[in-house]
Design a protein around this motif. Structure first.
Motif, PDB file in Angstrom:
ATOM      1  N   LYS A  38     -31.946  22.200 -20.309  1.00  0.00           N
ATOM      2  CA  LYS A  38     -32.128  21.770 -18.729  1.00  0.00           C
ATOM      3  C   LYS A  38     -31.718  22.873 -17.877  1.00  0.00           C
ATOM      4  O   LYS A  38     -31.052  23.853 -18.150  1.00  0.00           O
ATOM      5  CB  LYS A  38     -31.397  20.560 -18.552  1.00  0.00           C
ATOM      6  N   MET A  39     -32.514  23.028 -16.646  1.00  0.00           N
ATOM      7  CA  MET A  39     -32.376  24.000 -15.981  1.00  0.00           C
ATOM      8  C   MET A  39     -30.776  24.082 -15.535  1.00  0.00           C
ATOM      9  O   MET A  39     -30.157  25.068 -15.234  1.00  0.00           O
ATOM     10  CB  MET A  39     -32.921  23.876 -14.809  1.00  0.00           C
ATOM     11  N   SER A  40     -30.167  23.055 -15.481  1.00  0.00           N
ATOM     12  CA  SER A  40     -28.665  22.664 -15.079  1.00  0.00           C
ATOM     13  C   SER A  40     -27.803  23.511 -16.075  1.00  0.00           C
ATOM     14  O   SER A  40     -26.539  23.718 -15.751  1.00  0.00           O
ATOM     15  CB  SER A  40     -28.181  21.381 -14.695  1.00  0.00           C
ATOM     16  N   ASP A  41     -28.250  23.923 -17.313  1.00  0.00           N
ATOM     17  CA  ASP A  41     -27.569  24.420 -18.396  1.00  0.00           C
ATOM     18  C   ASP A  41     -27.309  25.691 -18.137  1.00  0.00           C
ATOM     19  O   ASP A  41     -26.458  26.649 -18.536  1.00  0.00           O
ATOM     20  CB  ASP A  41     -28.182  24.231 -19.740  1.00  0.00           C
ATOM     21  N   ILE A  42     -28.172  26.510 -17.084  1.00  0.00           N
ATOM     22  CA  ILE A  42     -28.224  27.805 -16.631  1.00  0.00           C
ATOM     23  C   ILE A  42     -26.959  28.249 -15.736  1.00  0.00           C
ATOM     24  O   ILE A  42     -26.782  27.506 -14.721  1.00  0.00           O
ATOM     25  CB  ILE A  42     -29.480  28.450 -15.890  1.00  0.00           C
ATOM     26  N   ASP A  43     -26.059  29.061 -16.183  1.00  0.00           N
ATOM     27  CA  ASP A  43     -25.070  29.360 -15.203  1.00  0.00           C
ATOM     28  C   ASP A  43     -24.944  30.753 -15.029  1.00  0.00           C
ATOM     29  O   ASP A  43     -23.809  31.387 -14.527  1.00  0.00           O
ATOM     30  CB  ASP A  43     -23.654  28.611 -15.839  1.00  0.00           C
ATOM     31  N   GLY A  44     -25.711  31.614 -15.318  1.00  0.00           N
ATOM     32  CA  GLY A  44     -25.783  33.167 -14.988  1.00  0.00           C
ATOM     33  C   GLY A  44     -27.091  33.389 -14.725  1.00  0.00           C
ATOM     34  O   GLY A  44     -28.140  33.112 -15.446  1.00  0.00           O
ATOM     35  N   VAL A  45     -27.317  34.180 -13.768  1.00  0.00           N
ATOM     36  CA  VAL A  45     -28.868  34.557 -13.144  1.00  0.00           C
ATOM     37  C   VAL A  45     -28.879  36.130 -12.967  1.00  0.00           C
ATOM     38  O   VAL A  45     -27.972  36.599 -12.442  1.00  0.00           O
ATOM     39  CB  VAL A  45     -28.990  33.844 -11.879  1.00  0.00           C
ATOM     40  N   ILE A  46     -29.916  36.599 -13.619  1.00  0.00           N
ATOM     41  CA  ILE A  46     -30.178  38.056 -13.304  1.00  0.00           C
ATOM     42  C   ILE A  46     -31.557  38.150 -12.998  1.00  0.00           C
ATOM     43  O   ILE A  46     -32.609  37.954 -13.706  1.00  0.00           O
ATOM     44  CB  ILE A  46     -29.925  39.110 -14.577  1.00  0.00           C
ATOM     45  N   SER A  47     -31.867  38.703 -11.738  1.00  0.00           N
ATOM     46  CA  SER A  47     -33.367  39.030 -11.381  1.00  0.00           C
ATOM     47  C   SER A  47     -33.442  40.361 -11.020  1.00  0.00           C
ATOM     48  O   SER A  47     -32.620  41.494 -11.445  1.00  0.00           O
ATOM     49  CB  SER A  47     -33.531  38.242  -9.920  1.00  0.00           C
ATOM     50  N   SER A  48     -34.387  40.880 -10.147  1.00  0.00           N
ATOM     51  CA  SER A  48     -34.396  42.314  -9.762  1.00  0.00           C
ATOM     52  C   SER A  48     -35.378  42.130  -8.520  1.00  0.00           C
ATOM     53  O   SER A  48     -35.604  41.236  -7.898  1.00  0.00           O
ATOM     54  CB  SER A  48     -35.285  42.859 -10.844  1.00  0.00           C
ATOM     55  N   LEU A  66     -34.299  27.788  -7.559  1.00  0.00           N
ATOM     56  CA  LEU A  66     -34.270  26.851  -8.791  1.00  0.00           C
ATOM     57  C   LEU A  66     -33.368  25.770  -8.777  1.00  0.00           C
ATOM     58  O   LEU A  66     -32.984  25.023  -9.686  1.00  0.00           O
ATOM     59  CB  LEU A  66     -33.894  27.751 -10.002  1.00  0.00           C
ATOM     60  N   GLY A  67     -32.594  25.884  -7.683  1.00  0.00           N
ATOM     61  CA  GLY A  67     -31.468  24.573  -7.506  1.00  0.00           C
ATOM     62  C   GLY A  67     -30.132  24.988  -8.201  1.00  0.00           C
ATOM     63  O   GLY A  67     -29.390  24.157  -8.750  1.00  0.00           O
ATOM     64  N   LEU A  68     -29.673  26.435  -8.498  1.00  0.00           N
ATOM     65  CA  LEU A  68     -28.786  26.693  -9.251  1.00  0.00           C
ATOM     66  C   LEU A  68     -27.625  27.264  -8.407  1.00  0.00           C
ATOM     67  O   LEU A  68     -27.574  27.791  -7.560  1.00  0.00           O
ATOM     68  CB  LEU A  68     -29.222  27.741 -10.401  1.00  0.00           C
ATOM     69  N   GLN A  69     -26.171  27.017  -9.100  1.00  0.00           N
ATOM     70  CA  GLN A  69     -25.124  27.361  -8.337  1.00  0.00           C
ATOM     71  C   GLN A  69     -24.328  28.416  -9.432  1.00  0.00           C
ATOM     72  O   GLN A  69     -23.424  27.738 -10.000  1.00  0.00           O
ATOM     73  CB  GLN A  69     -24.271  26.443  -7.782  1.00  0.00           C
ATOM     74  N   PRO A  70     -24.765  29.293 -10.056  1.00  0.00           N
ATOM     75  CA  PRO A  70     -24.154  30.078 -11.224  1.00  0.00           C
ATOM     76  C   PRO A  70     -23.002  30.629 -10.866  1.00  0.00           C
ATOM     77  O   PRO A  70     -22.469  30.915  -9.891  1.00  0.00           O
ATOM     78  CB  PRO A  70     -25.238  31.302 -11.511  1.00  0.00           C
ATOM     79  N   THR A  71     -22.175  30.804 -12.175  1.00  0.00           N
ATOM     80  CA  THR A  71     -20.779  31.652 -12.090  1.00  0.00           C
ATOM     81  C   THR A  71     -20.872  33.217 -12.166  1.00  0.00           C
ATOM     82  O   THR A  71     -19.878  33.934 -11.813  1.00  0.00           O
ATOM     83  CB  THR A  71     -19.900  31.141 -13.098  1.00  0.00           C
ATOM     84  N   PHE A  72     -22.245  33.383 -12.238  1.00  0.00           N
ATOM     85  CA  PHE A  72     -22.649  34.829 -12.377  1.00  0.00           C
ATOM     86  C   PHE A  72     -23.779  35.166 -11.911  1.00  0.00           C
ATOM     87  O   PHE A  72     -24.920  34.399 -12.305  1.00  0.00           O
ATOM     88  CB  PHE A  72     -22.276  35.608 -13.602  1.00  0.00           C
ATOM     89  N   ASN A  73     -24.345  36.002 -11.015  1.00  0.00           N
ATOM     90  CA  ASN A  73     -25.573  36.301 -10.595  1.00  0.00           C
ATOM     91  C   ASN A  73     -25.567  37.757 -10.133  1.00  0.00           C
ATOM     92  O   ASN A  73     -24.922  38.423  -9.129  1.00  0.00           O
ATOM     93  CB  ASN A  73     -26.185  35.435  -9.689  1.00  0.00           C
ATOM     94  N   THR A  74     -26.578  38.434 -10.240  1.00  0.00           N
ATOM     95  CA  THR A  74     -26.944  40.082  -9.766  1.00  0.00           C
ATOM     96  C   THR A  74     -28.521  40.492  -9.931  1.00  0.00           C
ATOM     97  O   THR A  74     -29.262  39.648 -10.606  1.00  0.00           O
ATOM     98  CB  THR A  74     -26.080  40.910 -10.690  1.00  0.00           C
ATOM     99  N   ALA A  75     -28.580  41.330  -9.606  1.00  0.00           N
ATOM    100  CA  ALA A  75     -30.034  41.979  -9.542  1.00  0.00           C
ATOM    101  C   ALA A  75     -30.148  43.336 -10.020  1.00  0.00           C
ATOM    102  O   ALA A  75     -29.182  44.116  -9.817  1.00  0.00           O
ATOM    103  CB  ALA A  75     -30.651  41.945  -7.989  1.00  0.00           C
TER     104      ALA A  75
END
Length: 382
Positions: A38-48, A66-75
């Motif tokens: 599920k999309m809600s299983d995502i807790d880390g996001v890396i984009s660019s 995407l409706g996410l509130q991750p515990t880690f994200n960066t670009a």
């Protein structure tokens, strides 16, 4: 150890109905579905970054979309090295316990959002503002310097470069999502217009719309999802410069070090690689990377082409999806597409472009003007 458990992409080419964030989101949705999570299983996001749809906080923008509130994200900001480097970073943050399931989603409508002319203008800031940019160079002109030095040093011809373009087009014709769908000959390449001598139009990567995404998780967690995991066996990265005038040697770059580190970590050598995904922003880079990564001696890469050893049925298949030269280059997603193709090859899901008995793949990214080099080694088994 970490594993890739989901991959997703879009078509490559001209997609005027989709923005950069929509392409990233669509690719992410496809990757989540591929993993059976599920999309809600995502807790880390890396984009660019996206040149066509710039945003000061791109990974936060994507998370919100995407409706996410991750515990880690960066670009990532490493150009064509971003895709491979993002996988290396995902491994680090998962091992550190910052998150469990990292979504890497890159994409851009660079073709319809900017067009070829505006894209070239926006990329002109790669030149040093005081010592390069004032003379009006473009990215192709910087790579032309490298190509000229390499060709003169190792007696490589324009025909040798053209064989790289033809190889990639032949492979792209087998991929349903490829940007280019018409056959190509050596004569076609040699008759295309000069961009920056010795590089012609068909020596240069495409400008495309498209998106790609993967999901990385721990080895232990990878058993919880439906897709067969592909394991990260080794990673290496090396930055040598930002501006090419600061580099003395134009015939070899940081890919030597990044490749050596990746092979050492994986405990294997170049002869163990079944399929190679090499960053092909220009035809010249494929030849140089084959040598820097240890697949042949310096000056011998052109011979591998002449012997047809880089085709899907050859000794070392290279870029069976068609690479940036023919599959597509939607910004940093172009490099991540190489990772996707490696995963599909190792899963035996590449249809009529499948490399027989593909168990170990090498993926390499190159950012800037041969500035940042990132190397992944992926395996079907851990």
């Amino acid at each position: 150890m970490v594993a890739i458990v989901g991959v997703g992409d879009t078509s490559m080419g001209k997609l005027p109905h989709l923005t950069s964030i929509e392409l990233q989101a669509l690719a992410a949705k496809n990757a989540v579905q591929d993993a059976g999570m599920k999309m809600s299983d995502i807790d880390g996001v890396i984009s660019s970054y996206s040149l066509a749809e710039p945003h000061p906080m791109p990974s936060t923008y994507l998370s919100e979309y995407l409706g996410l509130q991750p515990t880690f994200n960066t670009a990532m900001q490493l150009g064509g090295a971003s895709g491979c480097a993002a996988v290396g970073l995902a491994q680090a943050v998962i091992n550190a316990g910052y998150c469990k399931n990292v979504l890497i989603s890159l994409g851009e409508n660079r073709l319809t959002g900017l067009g070829r002319g505006d894209a070239v203008k926006k990329l002109s800031n790669f030149g040093h503002p005081q010592f390069e940019a004032i003379y009006g160079p473009t990215i192709p002109s910087f790579y032309a310097l490298i190509a000229r030095k390499y060709m003169e040093t190792f007696n490589v011809t324009h025909e040798d470069l053209a064989r790289v373009a033809v190889l990639h087009r032949n492979h792209a014709l087998l991929h349903p999502n490829a940007h280019m769908k018409t056959p190509l000959t050596i004569e076609d390449v040699l008759e295309s217009k000069w961009i920056a001598e010795p590089l012609r139009l068909l020596d240069c990567a495409l400008i495309s719309d498209g998106g790609s995404a993967i999901i990385v998780t721990s080895k232990e967690n990878s058993q919880n999802f439906k897709s067969k995991p592909v394991h990260l066996l080794g990673y290496g990265e090396k930055t040598t410069h930002e501006h090419i005038f600061q580099r003395e040697d134009y015939t070899s770059f940081g890919s030597v070090e990044s490749g050596t580190k990746a092979f050492e970590t994986a405990g294997i050598s170049p002869k163990d690689i079944d399929v190679a995904l090499l960053y092909d922003c220009f035809t010249i880079t494929v030849l140089m990377l084959l040598e820097d990564l240890g697949f042949c001696e310096k000056g011998e890469a052109a011979t591998l082409l002449k012997k047809d050893e880089l085709t899907i049925g050859g000794k070392l298949p290279v870029n069976p999806h068609g690479g940036l030269l023919s599959h597509g280059q939607p910004g940093t997603a172009g490099g991540l597409n190489h990772v996707l193709e490696a995963v599909r090859q190792l899963r035996n899901e590449a249809d009529n472009r499948q490399v027989a008995d593909a168990n170990i793949a090498l993926v390499h990214g190159n950012g800037g003007v041969m500035s940042v080099q990132s190397t992944l080694i992926l395996g079907r088994d851990s």
